[in-house]
Design a protein around this motif. Structure first.
Motif, PDB file in Angstrom:
ATOM      1  N   ALA A 223       0.822  -1.211   0.000  1.00 16.37           N
ATOM      2  CA  ALA A 223       0.000   0.000   0.000  1.00 16.37           C
ATOM      3  C   ALA A 223       0.859   1.264   0.000  1.00 16.37           C
ATOM      4  CB  ALA A 223      -0.929  -0.001   1.208  1.00 16.37           C
ATOM      5  N   ALA A 224       1.936   1.259   0.799  1.00 23.37           N
ATOM      6  CA  ALA A 224       2.727   2.482   0.944  1.00 23.37           C
ATOM      7  C   ALA A 224       3.348   2.945  -0.379  1.00 23.37           C
ATOM      8  CB  ALA A 224       3.802   2.283   2.012  1.00 23.37           C
ATOM      9  N   PRO A 225       4.104   2.082  -1.062  1.00 22.32           N
ATOM     10  CA  PRO A 225       4.707   2.582  -2.306  1.00 22.32           C
ATOM     11  C   PRO A 225       3.677   2.924  -3.370  1.00 22.32           C
ATOM     12  CG  PRO A 225       5.100   0.226  -2.083  1.00 22.32           C
ATOM     13  CD  PRO A 225       4.557   0.710  -0.775  1.00 22.32           C
ATOM     14  N   GLU A 226       2.560   2.213  -3.377  1.00 21.46           N
ATOM     15  CA  GLU A 226       1.550   2.497  -4.390  1.00 21.46           C
ATOM     16  C   GLU A 226       0.960   3.879  -4.192  1.00 21.46           C
ATOM     17  OE1 GLU A 226       2.305   0.449  -6.746  1.00 21.46           O
ATOM     18  OE2 GLU A 226       0.191   0.276  -7.206  1.00 21.46           O
ATOM     19  N   SER A 227       0.691   4.182  -2.922  1.00 21.18           N
ATOM     20  CA  SER A 227       0.166   5.505  -2.612  1.00 21.18           C
ATOM     21  C   SER A 227       1.200   6.569  -2.972  1.00 21.18           C
ATOM     22  CB  SER A 227      -0.183   5.547  -1.123  1.00 21.18           C
ATOM     23  OG  SER A 227      -0.428   6.849  -0.706  1.00 21.18           O
ATOM     24  N   ALA A 228       2.459   6.292  -2.626  1.00 19.51           N
ATOM     25  CA  ALA A 228       3.509   7.289  -2.844  1.00 19.51           C
ATOM     26  C   ALA A 228       3.739   7.547  -4.329  1.00 19.51           C
ATOM     27  CB  ALA A 228       4.816   6.831  -2.194  1.00 19.51           C
ATOM     28  N   ASN A 229       3.782   6.490  -5.139  1.00 19.71           N
ATOM     29  CA  ASN A 229       4.161   6.749  -6.526  1.00 19.71           C
ATOM     30  C   ASN A 229       3.045   7.438  -7.296  1.00 19.71           C
ATOM     31  OD1 ASN A 229       2.584   4.900  -8.103  1.00 19.71           O
ATOM     32  ND2 ASN A 229       4.072   3.282  -7.795  1.00 19.71           N
ATOM     33  N   ASN A 230       1.806   7.155  -6.927  1.00 20.93           N
ATOM     34  CA  ASN A 230       0.730   7.849  -7.615  1.00 20.93           C
ATOM     35  C   ASN A 230       0.671   9.326  -7.200  1.00 20.93           C
ATOM     36  OD1 ASN A 230      -1.087   7.118  -9.647  1.00 20.93           O
ATOM     37  ND2 ASN A 230      -2.789   7.513  -8.263  1.00 20.93           N
ATOM     38  N   ALA A 231       0.939   9.550  -5.913  1.00 23.93           N
ATOM     39  CA  ALA A 231       0.989  10.938  -5.448  1.00 23.93           C
ATOM     40  C   ALA A 231       2.120  11.678  -6.135  1.00 23.93           C
ATOM     41  CB  ALA A 231       1.172  10.965  -3.936  1.00 23.93           C
ATOM     42  N   ALA A 232       3.235  10.982  -6.350  1.00 24.73           N
ATOM     43  CA  ALA A 232       4.376  11.618  -7.008  1.00 24.73           C
ATOM     44  C   ALA A 232       4.018  12.028  -8.434  1.00 24.73           C
ATOM     45  CB  ALA A 232       5.578  10.668  -7.021  1.00 24.73           C
ATOM     46  N   SER A 233       3.219  11.206  -9.096  1.00 20.05           N
ATOM     47  CA  SER A 233       2.899  11.539 -10.482  1.00 20.05           C
ATOM     48  C   SER A 233       2.043  12.798 -10.550  1.00 20.05           C
ATOM     49  CB  SER A 233       2.210  10.369 -11.175  1.00 20.05           C
ATOM     50  OG  SER A 233       0.920  10.173 -10.646  1.00 20.05           O
ATOM     51  N   VAL A 234       1.232  13.032  -9.511  1.00 16.38           N
ATOM     52  CA  VAL A 234       0.478  14.289  -9.468  1.00 16.38           C
ATOM     53  C   VAL A 234       1.425  15.441  -9.131  1.00 16.38           C
ATOM     54  CG1 VAL A 234      -1.366  15.543  -8.323  1.00 16.38           C
ATOM     55  CG2 VAL A 234      -1.665  13.139  -8.856  1.00 16.38           C
ATOM     56  N   GLY A 235       2.316  15.189  -8.174  1.00 15.02           N
ATOM     57  CA  GLY A 235       3.264  16.223  -7.780  1.00 15.02           C
ATOM     58  C   GLY A 235       4.123  16.677  -8.951  1.00 15.02           C
ATOM     59  N   ALA A 236       4.458  15.734  -9.833  1.00 13.16           N
ATOM     60  CA  ALA A 236       5.319  16.066 -10.973  1.00 13.16           C
ATOM     61  C   ALA A 236       4.671  17.074 -11.907  1.00 13.16           C
ATOM     62  CB  ALA A 236       5.679  14.792 -11.744  1.00 13.16           C
ATOM     63  N   MET A 237       3.338  17.218 -11.799  1.00 14.08           N
ATOM     64  CA  MET A 237       2.662  18.184 -12.659  1.00 14.08           C
ATOM     65  C   MET A 237       2.876  19.614 -12.175  1.00 14.08           C
ATOM     66  SD  MET A 237       1.139  16.158 -14.841  1.00 14.08           S
ATOM     67  CE  MET A 237      -0.108  17.107 -15.651  1.00 14.08           C
ATOM     68  N   ILE A 238       3.277  19.783 -10.924  1.00  9.56           N
ATOM     69  CA  ILE A 238       3.412  21.146 -10.384  1.00  9.56           C
ATOM     70  C   ILE A 238       4.490  21.948 -11.102  1.00  9.56           C
ATOM     71  CG2 ILE A 238       4.114  22.462  -8.334  1.00  9.56           C
ATOM     72  CD1 ILE A 238       2.337  20.764  -6.693  1.00  9.56           C
ATOM     73  N   PRO A 239       5.741  21.427 -11.165  1.00  8.91           N
ATOM     74  CA  PRO A 239       6.726  22.222 -11.911  1.00  8.91           C
ATOM     75  C   PRO A 239       6.332  22.408 -13.370  1.00  8.91           C
ATOM     76  CG  PRO A 239       7.702  20.156 -11.111  1.00  8.91           C
ATOM     77  CD  PRO A 239       6.351  20.258 -10.523  1.00  8.91           C
ATOM     78  N   LEU A 240       5.659  21.419 -13.938  1.00  2.00           N
ATOM     79  CA  LEU A 240       5.254  21.545 -15.342  1.00  2.00           C
ATOM     80  C   LEU A 240       4.276  22.702 -15.507  1.00  2.00           C
ATOM     81  CD1 LEU A 240       5.279  20.307 -18.228  1.00  2.00           C
ATOM     82  CD2 LEU A 240       3.205  19.113 -17.582  1.00  2.00           C
ATOM     83  N   LEU A 241       3.267  22.756 -14.654  1.00  2.00           N
ATOM     84  CA  LEU A 241       2.221  23.752 -14.844  1.00  2.00           C
ATOM     85  C   LEU A 241       2.602  25.125 -14.316  1.00  2.00           C
ATOM     86  CD1 LEU A 241      -1.056  21.794 -14.150  1.00  2.00           C
ATOM     87  CD2 LEU A 241      -0.126  22.540 -16.324  1.00  2.00           C
ATOM     88  N   THR A 242       3.367  25.182 -13.226  1.00  2.00           N
ATOM     89  CA  THR A 242       3.651  26.495 -12.668  1.00  2.00           C
ATOM     90  C   THR A 242       4.888  27.122 -13.287  1.00  2.00           C
ATOM     91  OG1 THR A 242       4.932  25.529 -10.887  1.00  2.00           O
ATOM     92  CG2 THR A 242       2.621  25.972 -10.433  1.00  2.00           C
ATOM     93  N   MET A 243       5.830  26.291 -13.782  1.00  2.00           N
ATOM     94  CA  MET A 243       7.058  26.880 -14.299  1.00  2.00           C
ATOM     95  C   MET A 243       7.374  26.434 -15.721  1.00  2.00           C
ATOM     96  SD  MET A 243       9.511  26.683 -10.954  1.00  2.00           S
ATOM     97  CE  MET A 243       9.406  24.936 -10.678  1.00  2.00           C
ATOM     98  N   GLY A 244       6.585  25.508 -16.251  1.00  2.00           N
ATOM     99  CA  GLY A 244       6.876  25.002 -17.584  1.00  2.00           C
ATOM    100  C   GLY A 244       8.106  24.118 -17.600  1.00  2.00           C
ATOM    101  N   ILE A 245       8.433  23.564 -16.424  1.00  2.00           N
ATOM    102  CA  ILE A 245       9.626  22.737 -16.332  1.00  2.00           C
ATOM    103  C   ILE A 245       9.205  21.290 -16.143  1.00  2.00           C
ATOM    104  CG2 ILE A 245      11.569  22.169 -14.846  1.00  2.00           C
ATOM    105  CD1 ILE A 245      11.593  25.261 -14.251  1.00  2.00           C
ATOM    106  N   PRO A 246       9.594  20.414 -17.039  1.00  2.00           N
ATOM    107  CA  PRO A 246       9.213  19.023 -16.884  1.00  2.00           C
ATOM    108  C   PRO A 246      10.032  18.365 -15.781  1.00  2.00           C
ATOM    109  CG  PRO A 246      10.547  19.283 -18.857  1.00  2.00           C
ATOM    110  CD  PRO A 246      10.404  20.642 -18.249  1.00  2.00           C
ATOM    111  N   GLY A 247       9.351  17.793 -14.784  1.00  2.00           N
ATOM    112  CA  GLY A 247      10.060  17.200 -13.661  1.00  2.00           C
ATOM    113  C   GLY A 247      10.377  15.736 -13.863  1.00  2.00           C
ATOM    114  N   SER A 248       9.868  15.137 -14.923  1.00  2.00           N
ATOM    115  CA  SER A 248      10.112  13.714 -15.132  1.00  2.00           C
ATOM    116  C   SER A 248      10.076  13.442 -16.621  1.00  2.00           C
ATOM    117  CB  SER A 248       9.034  12.883 -14.445  1.00  2.00           C
ATOM    118  OG  SER A 248       7.783  13.122 -15.058  1.00  2.00           O
ATOM    119  N   GLY A 249      10.506  12.251 -16.996  1.00  2.00           N
ATOM    120  CA  GLY A 249      10.482  11.882 -18.405  1.00  2.00           C
ATOM    121  C   GLY A 249       9.099  12.030 -18.995  1.00  2.00           C
TER     122      GLY A 249
END
Lengths: 506, 325, 155
Positions: A300-326
């Motif tokens: 449960a722990a890693p599954e929750s974490a990695n999905n949350a990370a994928s949402v988090g990765a959208m923050i630099p993309l949307l606020t700064m136009g910087i891609p945080g991941s591949g």
């Protein structure tokens, strides 16, 4: 947060056409993500042509849905077949696969879907309220901090191989050594490429993942393929028990925010997030010995974490136009093609687009958890396929998945080599995860270390300068020595209780 | 059983369809499916260029044949171009200055002379940017400070040395009288990482493509000191060109398309006509706008000349940069 | 008796190979070309340092295994017994041939051969009917899925 743009965004997201895209994208992403080697980045990239000619807002919604779908899907094959589709799904093999082996495949799939869902929700809420301050926080991370974050990840993962530390360290070092193949970014020098142009950009960690996990697993199963009886394997219920939920509840809630924070950092991503989520839970667990044997909280722990990370990765993309991941880099490229340029001006000039996407994440996670729970019943059927037919199919999918990475058959030879490598590691009981993780973070770790030293003109003090780096250092030391400390404390308390017993009985 | 037979039949059909694709032999060019090689993974810059080309050429009805985009990533274009070299005139490939620099840096045997130039299509411009609160207000101030103390000023660049981001500053520096090999570069993984590093104040300046920093400049998050174009760029007229700053250089970051060696004159003429028409279409204009590119069309003949000039320029730059001896 | 010694030896082979690999890596790192910009040795430090650690740990691993050389490793025995070595070798060799054929004769044809060969060898000749159906269906479906739906350019 701006209520009117939020509502405007919501009204765009709930347009029937966009709902259809969310569901379609989520479904496609889940399916593609399940295939070995096809993680979110590949899933989004190969599906880009669909978005051509679409309205940019629908396109970004569709791509985000594919992304999350692939994150959900990636762990399906980890759980059922021990073959993760991507770096971020590796942690799901630790306890997910043992659960499936114990006949709890159905429960495992359900827990992972729910954990992903809650992790995603936590992150979306975090996104709504914290996007801007977090984007600012992410900027604090310089080379020194990145280096320490990667060091923390590696030390945490090596610490997992308690009892076989030497092998764990060796695996990690082999991974680091593999990561040095390719162009040295700082100087442009070619290292260990042996004149093969395909190697100049390094060994793709996805090939190694497919090789050691998928091919390695098949070869390993040949050891007793003829002994496997024909009886139907148990797959368990398609829903988890109350006890399993109780054990998973807090790990899910704890790992969500961790994963989200890690995801916001450009370059960190799902692999690191899920690994930190997993190790954190193991270290604070009262029953760490059950981790790796099919503990629901370990899934449960890693599954929750990695999905949350994928949402988090959208923050630099949307606020700064910087891609945080591949994956977000691929999305950025596609959005630019469509005439939408995410960046600091997006929230000012087109707030409804940004908020439409954020709202679509809510809806997407709801759609995905339903899709994935409905799929549980179908997916567990995979285990009913006779092994002798299933394995050749996995081998074939591994090859095709590898081909999609760089369209070169040279990778096939690497795949076979790493398949044999995986077999050897499994037979000799050498942990695999440190190798793969080290390969994933190795390049960045070395380069960031050198950049840090370069930018401080050669002084190592740069690693102790900021609050963030000191925190990371402390966490690293803790992660390595925590097991030892726990042992000491336990021994003391055991002694105490022994003493008490002696006292009582006397 | 019936099902089985039909399944077998269908797969047989598929096999036959797969084999017949490579038939050719007609005099008329193009006589079969066309292929555009993107020497990069899906989603990258070259891939998107190739796919835009495919889309515009098809949508506008300029080319009737099927166009397929083929991804051949690896070695900074090397793998894809090697593949192109052994194909016939039905395969073309996207290119950029890496075609020249790979060879000049000693990383590849391939040279621009191994291929048939078809066209130069578009260009981006390079920018030098500093944090919003930087002490350097103008490019000249920055250059002066760098000249006095090159090791103290850290310049972010990505994803590798020897690319246009790097070499554009090399040219500016050597025009200003700084020895470019003294510049202190920190090399990041990609263009995005460079901008993050600048916004976080981890480097003193960055050299990157204009599109990476244009929005940030407009939002006031950083300051562009100079662009490498010949005249000020629309939308950011407040930013001077290098020329206006007294440094005589125009540095395009161009993208083009080329074919395998030994294409006939008719084949080249075919593309001159098609691409000449394509760059006039509105759809291509949209592609340029969306990507922050500028039209930079040169037909095959002009491109051949242009490549020669570029090759000589890059030869000097690579030497100046100190990357090769 | 001979088998027992060979099993013992096998346990030590891997640590031994690792020692050799570390030394090779160390030498290769030492011989890396100098960088022309900045610190000329920049590209070497990390691999060199790493190779020293690798060598140390490989030696420790070797010693550990040497101490335990008399313990049985069930799985090493299995890997050498019965059909297992043949299966592993066949899969790897088939994969190798597949890699060579893939771009020459096209995806569908080579895949049918590869999957068919694997199925016949692993699943046995007796179930030829299932093997053929699975081979043809699965090859076609995967071709369709990747090439048509996902737009991956397969040869």
């Amino acid at each position: 947060m701006d209520i009117s743009s939020f509502m405007a965004g919501l009204s765009i997201a709930v347009q029937p056409i966009n709902i259809i895209w969310i569901i379609l994208g989520g479904f496609l992403g889940t399916i593609v993500g399940m295939l070995p080697g096809l993680g979110p980045a590949t899933a989004v990239a190969v599906l880009i042509p669909i978005t051509f000619g679409m309205d940019p807002v629908s396109a970004i919604i569709l791509m985000a849905a594919i992304y999350y779908g692939a994150m959900y899907g990636g762990s399906r094959s980890s759980i059922l077949l021990n073959t993760p589709g991507d770096g971020s799904a590796i942690a799901a093999t630790f306890d997910g696969y043992p659960m499936a082996k114990k006949g709890q495949a159905g429960q495992a799939l359900a827990i992972s879907a729910i954990a992903s869902f809650i992790g995603g929700l936590i992150a979306v809420i975090g996104f709504v309220f914290l996007a801007e301050p977090l984007a600012a926080f992410a900027l604090e991370f310089g080379p020194a901090e990145y280096f320490l974050l990667m060091l923390l990840t590696l030390s945490a993962i090596v610490a997992l191989s308690v009892g076989k530390m030497v092998k764990g360290f060796l695996a990690m070092m082999i991974g680091l050594a593999l990561s040095t193949v390719g162009i040295d970014t700082q100087t442009g020098v070619y290292r260990f490429t042996m004149g093969i142009p395909q190697l100049s950009e390094g060994i793709d960690f996805l090939i190694v993942i497919i090789g050691v996990y998928a091919i390695g697993e098949v070869l390993y199963n040949f050891l007793n393929i003829d002994d496997q009886k024909k009886e139907k394997k148990k797959v368990g219920k398609v829903w988890f028990s109350k006890d399993q939920w109780k054990r998973s509840r807090w790990p899910i809630l704890r790992s969500g925010p961790i994963g989200f924070l890690v995801g916001v950092l450009p370059g960190a991503g799902g692999s690191i997030a899920s690994m930190i989520g997993y190790t954190t839970e193991k270290q604070i667990s009262k029953k760490p010995e059950e981790f790796g044997e099919g503990a629901p909280e370990g899934l449960a722990a890693p599954e929750s974490a990695n999905n949350a990370a994928s949402v988090g990765a959208m923050i630099p993309l949307l606020t700064m136009g910087i891609p945080g991941s591949g994956t977000t880099a691929v999305m950025l490229g596609a959005l630019i093609m469509l005439g939408l340029r995410p960046g600091p001006l997006l929230f000012q000039q087109q707030p409804e687009t940004a908020w439409a996407l954020i709202n679509s994440m809510f809806l997407g996670n709801i759609a995905l958890v339903i899709i994935n729970i409905l799929l549980v019943g179908v997916l567990v059927k995979v285990l009913d396929t006779p092994a002798k037919i299933l394995y050749p199919m996995i081998v074939l999918l591994a090859f095709i998945g590898t081909y999609t990475l760089s369209y070169s058959t040279i990778d096939f030879f690497l795949l076979l080599i790493f398949g044999l490598f995986g077999l050897m590691m499994k037979v000799l009981d050498i942990p695999i995860a440190p190798l793969v993780l080290a390969l994933i973070v190795g390049v960045d770790m070395e380069q960031n270390f050198r950049m840090a030293v370069l930018s401080s003109n050669g002084s190592l003090g740069v690693f102790f300068q900021s609050g963030v780096s000191i925190t990371l250092l402390i966490l690293t030391i803790l992660s390595l020595f925590y097991p030892l400390i726990i042992k000491l404390v336990k021994r003391k308390s055991d002694k105490l209780s022994d003493d008490e017993q002696v006292y009582k009985s006397s | 059983m019936k099902k089985l037979v039909s399944v077998a039949l269908i797969s047989l059909l598929f096999i036959m369809a797969g084999c017949s694709g490579s038939a050719s032999g007609n005099d008329e060019y193009p006589s079969g499916n066309l292929e555009i090689v993107a020497p990069a993974s899906p989603g990258g810059g070259w891939d998107l260029t190739a796919r835009s080309l495919e889309k515009v050429l098809t949508d506008e009805g300029l080319v009737e044949q099927n166009i397929n985009v083929v991804n051949k990533p690896g070695g900074g274009g090397e793998v894809g171009w090697k593949y192109l070299k052994q194909k016939d005139a039905h395969t073309l490939s996207v290119n950029s200055s890496l075609l020249l620099t790979n060879n000049l840096l000693g990383q590849s045997e391939l040279t621009y002379e191994d291929f048939t130039p078809i066209a130069t299509l578009a260009t981006e411009w390079q920018a030098l940017a500093v944090p919003a609160d930087s002490e350097y207000e103008t490019a000249s101030e920055f250059m002066e400070a760098t000249k006095n103390n090159p090791t103290d000023i850290k310049v972010g660049v990505g994803p590798g040395l020897g690319n246009d981001d790097h070499l554009s500053l090399v040219q500016a520096a050597s025009e200003y009288g700084i020895n470019p090999s003294d510049l202190n570069f920190l090399v990041y993984e990609g263009g995005g990482d460079v901008v993050t590093a600048l916004l976080g104040g981890h480097v003193d300046a960055v050299t990157t493509s204009l599109s990476e920093v244009k929005d940030q400049h407009q939002a006031g998050k950083l300051r562009i000191l100079a662009v490498s174009s010949d005249k000020p760029v629309e939308g950011i007229e407040d930013v001077p060109t290098w020329k206006q700053e007294g440094i005589d250089m125009v540095f395009p970051h161009w993208r083009g398309i080329m074919g395998p060696p030994d294409m006939t004159e008719e084949q080249i003429a075919y593309w001159d006509e098609k691409l000449g028409n394509m760059v006039e279409t509105e759809q291509w204009q949209t592609v340029l706008d969306n990507n922050d590119w500028e039209g930079f069309y040169k037909n095959s003949e002009e491109t051949e000349q242009f490549m020669k000039e570029q090759h000589d320029l890059y030869e000097t730059l690579v030497k100046d940069s100190g990357l090769v001896e | 008796m001979k088998e027992v010694t060979s099993l013992k030896a096998l346990k030590l082979i891997v640590p031994f190979i690792l020692i050799i690999a570390s030394i090779t890596y160390m030498i290769a790192s030492w011989n890396l070309p100098d960088a022309n910009l900045g610190n000329g040795n920049g590209p070497k430090y990390f691999p060199l340092g790493l190779s020293i650690f690798m060598l140390t740990f490989s030696i420790v691993y070797f010693i550990q295994e040497f101490r335990k050389r008399d313990e049985e490793n069930e799985e090493i025995r299995e890997i050498l017994s019965g059909r297992t070595p043949k299966l592993i070798a066949f899969t790897v060799v088939a994969g190798f041939i597949y890699s060579l054929l893939f771009e020459r004769i096209g995806f569908l044809f080579s895949t049918v051969l590869f999957l068919g060969a694997l199925l016949f060898f692993i699943n046995g000749r007796k179930k030829w009917m299932t093997n053929i159906i699975v081979t043809i269906c699965f090859s076609t479906i995967s071709w369709y899925a990747f090439s048509v739906l996902l737009g991956v350019s397969l040869p």
